[in-house]
Enzyme design. Structure first.
Site, PDB file in Angstrom:
ATOM      1  N   SER A   1       0.894  -1.254   0.015  1.00  0.00           N
ATOM      2  CA  SER A   1      -0.079  -0.015  -0.023  1.00  0.00           C
ATOM      3  C   SER A   1       0.864   1.210   0.043  1.00  0.00           C
ATOM      4  CB  SER A   1      -0.943   0.123   1.336  1.00  0.00           C
ATOM      5  OG  SER A   1      -0.217  -0.352   2.388  1.00  0.00           O
ATOM      6  N   ARG A   2       1.988   1.158   0.492  1.00  0.00           N
ATOM      7  CA  ARG A   2       2.906   2.420   0.692  1.00  0.00           C
ATOM      8  C   ARG A   2       4.184   2.177   0.338  1.00  0.00           C
ATOM      9  NH1 ARG A   2       3.293   4.024   5.851  1.00  0.00           N
ATOM     10  NH2 ARG A   2       2.212   1.963   6.615  1.00  0.00           N
TER      11      ARG A   2
ATOM     12  N   VAL B   1      -0.165  -9.797   7.795  1.00  0.00           N
ATOM     13  CA  VAL B   1       0.683 -11.154   7.625  1.00  0.00           C
ATOM     14  C   VAL B   1       1.125 -11.577   8.848  1.00  0.00           C
ATOM     15  CG1 VAL B   1       1.688 -10.041   5.501  1.00  0.00           C
ATOM     16  CG2 VAL B   1       2.828  -9.640   7.668  1.00  0.00           C
TER      17      VAL B   1
ATOM     18  N   ASN C   1       7.435  -8.044   1.564  1.00  0.00           N
ATOM     19  CA  ASN C   1       7.923  -6.921   1.929  1.00  0.00           C
ATOM     20  C   ASN C   1       7.470  -6.013   3.254  1.00  0.00           C
ATOM     21  OD1 ASN C   1       8.944  -3.710   1.179  1.00  0.00           O
ATOM     22  ND2 ASN C   1       6.555  -3.680   1.276  1.00  0.00           N
TER      23      ASN C   1
ATOM     24  N   SER D   1      17.020  -6.201   5.685  1.00  0.00           N
ATOM     25  CA  SER D   1      17.359  -4.738   5.908  1.00  0.00           C
ATOM     26  C   SER D   1      18.903  -4.778   6.003  1.00  0.00           C
ATOM     27  CB  SER D   1      17.057  -4.149   7.059  1.00  0.00           C
ATOM     28  OG  SER D   1      17.555  -3.052   7.492  1.00  0.00           O
TER      29      SER D   1
ATOM     30  N   TYR E   1      14.267  -5.359  15.523  1.00  0.00           N
ATOM     31  CA  TYR E   1      14.197  -5.372  14.313  1.00  0.00           C
ATOM     32  C   TYR E   1      15.392  -5.880  13.473  1.00  0.00           C
ATOM     33  CZ  TYR E   1      13.836  -2.514   9.775  1.00  0.00           C
ATOM     34  OH  TYR E   1      13.867  -2.520   8.308  1.00  0.00           O
TER      35      TYR E   1
ATOM     36  N   ALA F   1      17.070  -8.347  14.537  1.00  0.00           N
ATOM     37  CA  ALA F   1      17.137  -9.875  14.659  1.00  0.00           C
ATOM     38  C   ALA F   1      16.086 -10.487  14.016  1.00  0.00           C
ATOM     39  CB  ALA F   1      16.849 -10.042  16.288  1.00  0.00           C
TER      40      ALA F   1
ATOM     41  N   LYS G   1      15.256  -9.082  10.936  1.00  0.00           N
ATOM     42  CA  LYS G   1      15.806  -8.972   9.624  1.00  0.00           C
ATOM     43  C   LYS G   1      16.787  -9.867   9.282  1.00  0.00           C
ATOM     44  CE  LYS G   1      12.842  -5.775   7.897  1.00  0.00           C
ATOM     45  NZ  LYS G   1      11.796  -6.164   6.805  1.00  0.00           N
TER      46      LYS G   1
ATOM     47  N   ILE H   1      15.931   4.238   2.932  1.00  0.00           N
ATOM     48  CA  ILE H   1      15.254   4.379   1.957  1.00  0.00           C
ATOM     49  C   ILE H   1      14.296   5.600   2.156  1.00  0.00           C
ATOM     50  CG2 ILE H   1      13.463   3.466   0.454  1.00  0.00           C
ATOM     51  CD1 ILE H   1      16.506   2.010   0.194  1.00  0.00           C
TER      52      ILE H   1
HETATM   53  P1  NAP Z   1       6.314   1.572   5.115  1.00  0.00           P
HETATM   54  O1  NAP Z   1       6.361   2.801   4.399  1.00  0.00           O
HETATM   55  O2  NAP Z   1       6.408   1.906   6.618  1.00  0.00           O
HETATM   56  O3  NAP Z   1       5.346   0.719   4.752  1.00  0.00           O
HETATM   57  C1  NAP Z   1       5.212  -0.414   5.405  1.00  0.00           C
HETATM   58  C2  NAP Z   1       4.203  -1.320   4.740  1.00  0.00           C
HETATM   59  O4  NAP Z   1       4.074  -2.817   5.228  1.00  0.00           O
HETATM   60  C3  NAP Z   1       2.768  -0.833   4.313  1.00  0.00           C
HETATM   61  O5  NAP Z   1       2.291  -1.116   3.111  1.00  0.00           O
HETATM   62  C4  NAP Z   1       1.884  -1.430   5.467  1.00  0.00           C
HETATM   63  O6  NAP Z   1       0.655  -1.688   5.293  1.00  0.00           O
HETATM   64  C5  NAP Z   1       2.762  -2.916   5.311  1.00  0.00           C
HETATM   65  N1  NAP Z   1       2.519  -3.567   6.668  1.00  0.00           N
HETATM   66  C6  NAP Z   1       2.993  -3.120   7.977  1.00  0.00           C
HETATM   67  N2  NAP Z   1       2.639  -4.182   8.989  1.00  0.00           N
HETATM   68  C7  NAP Z   1       1.818  -4.952   7.874  1.00  0.00           C
HETATM   69  C8  NAP Z   1       1.131  -6.365   8.294  1.00  0.00           C
HETATM   70  N3  NAP Z   1       0.951  -6.651   9.729  1.00  0.00           N
HETATM   71  N4  NAP Z   1       0.434  -6.974   7.518  1.00  0.00           N
HETATM   72  C9  NAP Z   1       0.536  -6.610   6.171  1.00  0.00           C
HETATM   73  N5  NAP Z   1       0.947  -5.286   5.743  1.00  0.00           N
HETATM   74  C10 NAP Z   1       1.731  -4.810   6.718  1.00  0.00           C
HETATM   75  O7  NAP Z   1       7.784   0.746   5.078  1.00  0.00           O
HETATM   76  P2  NAP Z   1       8.855   0.736   4.045  1.00  0.00           P
HETATM   77  O8  NAP Z   1       9.895   1.803   4.264  1.00  0.00           O
HETATM   78  O9  NAP Z   1       8.068   0.918   2.447  1.00  0.00           O
HETATM   79  O10 NAP Z   1       9.427  -0.735   4.301  1.00  0.00           O
HETATM   80  C11 NAP Z   1       9.034  -1.776   3.330  1.00  0.00           C
HETATM   81  C12 NAP Z   1       9.995  -2.912   3.881  1.00  0.00           C
HETATM   82  O11 NAP Z   1      11.461  -2.627   3.698  1.00  0.00           O
HETATM   83  C13 NAP Z   1       9.976  -3.364   5.217  1.00  0.00           C
HETATM   84  O12 NAP Z   1      10.054  -4.724   5.480  1.00  0.00           O
HETATM   85  C14 NAP Z   1      11.105  -2.687   5.922  1.00  0.00           C
HETATM   86  O13 NAP Z   1      11.597  -3.382   6.917  1.00  0.00           O
HETATM   87  C15 NAP Z   1      12.260  -2.790   4.851  1.00  0.00           C
HETATM   88  N6  NAP Z   1      13.153  -1.558   4.977  1.00  0.00           N
HETATM   89  C16 NAP Z   1      12.886  -0.384   4.899  1.00  0.00           C
HETATM   90  C17 NAP Z   1      14.115   0.558   4.781  1.00  0.00           C
HETATM   91  C18 NAP Z   1      13.661   1.953   4.940  1.00  0.00           C
HETATM   92  O14 NAP Z   1      14.738   2.696   5.054  1.00  0.00           O
HETATM   93  N7  NAP Z   1      12.642   2.433   4.492  1.00  0.00           N
HETATM   94  C19 NAP Z   1      15.325  -0.155   5.129  1.00  0.00           C
HETATM   95  C20 NAP Z   1      15.628  -1.370   5.046  1.00  0.00           C
HETATM   96  C21 NAP Z   1      14.363  -2.309   4.885  1.00  0.00           C
HETATM   97  P3  NAP Z   1      -0.481  -0.707   5.734  1.00  0.00           P
HETATM   98  O15 NAP Z   1      -0.026   0.669   5.608  1.00  0.00           O
HETATM   99  O16 NAP Z   1      -1.857  -1.051   4.784  1.00  0.00           O
HETATM  100  O17 NAP Z   1      -0.643  -1.097   7.322  1.00  0.00           O
END
Ligand code: NAP
Length: 234
Positions: free
Chosen positions: A10-11, A55, A77, A129, A142, A144, A146, A175
């Site tokens: 979604s985001r 999830v 994701n 991550s 987080y 652990a 990942k 990101i």
């Molecule tokens: P984000 O903008 O916070 O978006 C998180 C997404 O995960 C949203 O679509 C949310 O859905 C969904 N989500 C959260 N909990 C959920 C659940 N229980 N069931 C289903 N969907 C769930 O995060 P992002 O930055 O895009 O991160 C995406 C992935 O990349 C994550 O795994 C994060 O750990 C990893 N990551 C991010 C970064 C970074 O710097 N941004 C760095 C390393 C790794 P809703 O909004 O509909 O609840």
């Protein structure tokens, strides 16, 4: 037409991945948990379908896979993050982190696999991550969870290789998404300067790597962890 399911579509990164895979020709199922409107308008934009499921919940995931049907590419994701001193992390914080970030990956892989194993084809891409690689201070749960995703990826790649199913992992650096919204612009600027490429990553940077790992160009790549991090971790 091949299908892809993107959890947390979604985001942020998941939305960019959903757009990119749709451009690549996939019918995309955009999973979401709370942001219904974002997921539905994205699904409409890309000609895909929005599917709600937490999830962390097995039966919700079972219903999601039953509704989606056969999935050729699974992108795990969906994730949550939290910054806390290790001594302040509660049992509940720890369990929720693992329930979403690690167990969600485990259960979605398990639910996608019967079809993939049957057709001896498929690609799974797990979003870990850089903190799962090197550990992040004040993000022990987080980091652990990942790291668990990286271990799952490597072991599952070995188990599924003979079924011609590839399992890979992406370890993003910093990101620019809502996940980092708690950092002000100054901290984000500092983080950007820490990377040799001197910028934050974009969701599209990660989506491009997912697109590569999902497709035929990566047909001899499995069990790998691809850093998309501007060189902040080398
Ligand atoms: P984000 O903008 O916070 O978006 C998180 C997404 O995960 C949203 O679509 C949310 O859905 C969904 N989500 C959260 N909990 C959920 C659940 N229980 N069931 C289903 N969907 C769930 O995060 P992002 O930055 O895009 O991160 C995406 C992935 O990349 C994550 O795994 C994060 O750990 C990893 N990551 C991010 C970064 C970074 O710097 N941004 C760095 C390393 C790794 P809703 O909004 O509909 O609840």
């Amino acid at each position: 037409m091949q299908t892809a399911l993107v959890t947390g579509g979604s985001r942020g990164i998941g939305a960019a991945v959903s757009r990119r895979l749709a451009t690549d020709g996939f019918h995309v199922f955009v999973n979401y948990h709370t942001h219904t409107q974002d997921a539905e308008s994205l699904a409409k934009e890309i000609g895909g379908e929005a599917i709600c499921a937490d999830v962390a919940n097995r039966s919700a995931c079972e219903a999601m896979f039953a509704a989606a049907g056969n999935v050729d590419v699974l992108v795990n994701n969906a994730g949550i993050a939290q910054q806390k001193l290790f001594t302040d992390i509660t049992e509940e914080d720890w369990r929720r982190m693992f329930a979403v970030d690690a167990d969600g990956t485990f259960r979605c892989c398990q639910l996608a696999l019967p079809y993939m194993i049957h057709v001896k084809h498929g690609s799974i891409i797990n979003i870990s991550s850089m903190w799962g690689q090197v550990g992040g201070s004040c993000e022990v749960h987080y980091s652990a969870a990942k790291a668990a995703v990286i271990g799952l990826t490597k072991a599952l790649a070995k188990e599924l290789g003979p079924s011609h199913i590839r399992v890979n992992c992406i370890a993003p650096g910093v990101i620019d998404t809502d996940m980092n919204a708690m950092h002000g612009p100054e901290v984000l600027q500092e983080l950007a300067q820490e990377a040799p490429l001197e910028r934050l990553g974009t969701p599209e940077d990660v989506a491009a790597a997912v697109s590569f790992l999902a497709g035929a160009q990566a047909s001899f790549i499995t069990g790998q962890v691809l850093g998309v991090n501007g060189g902040i971790i080398i």
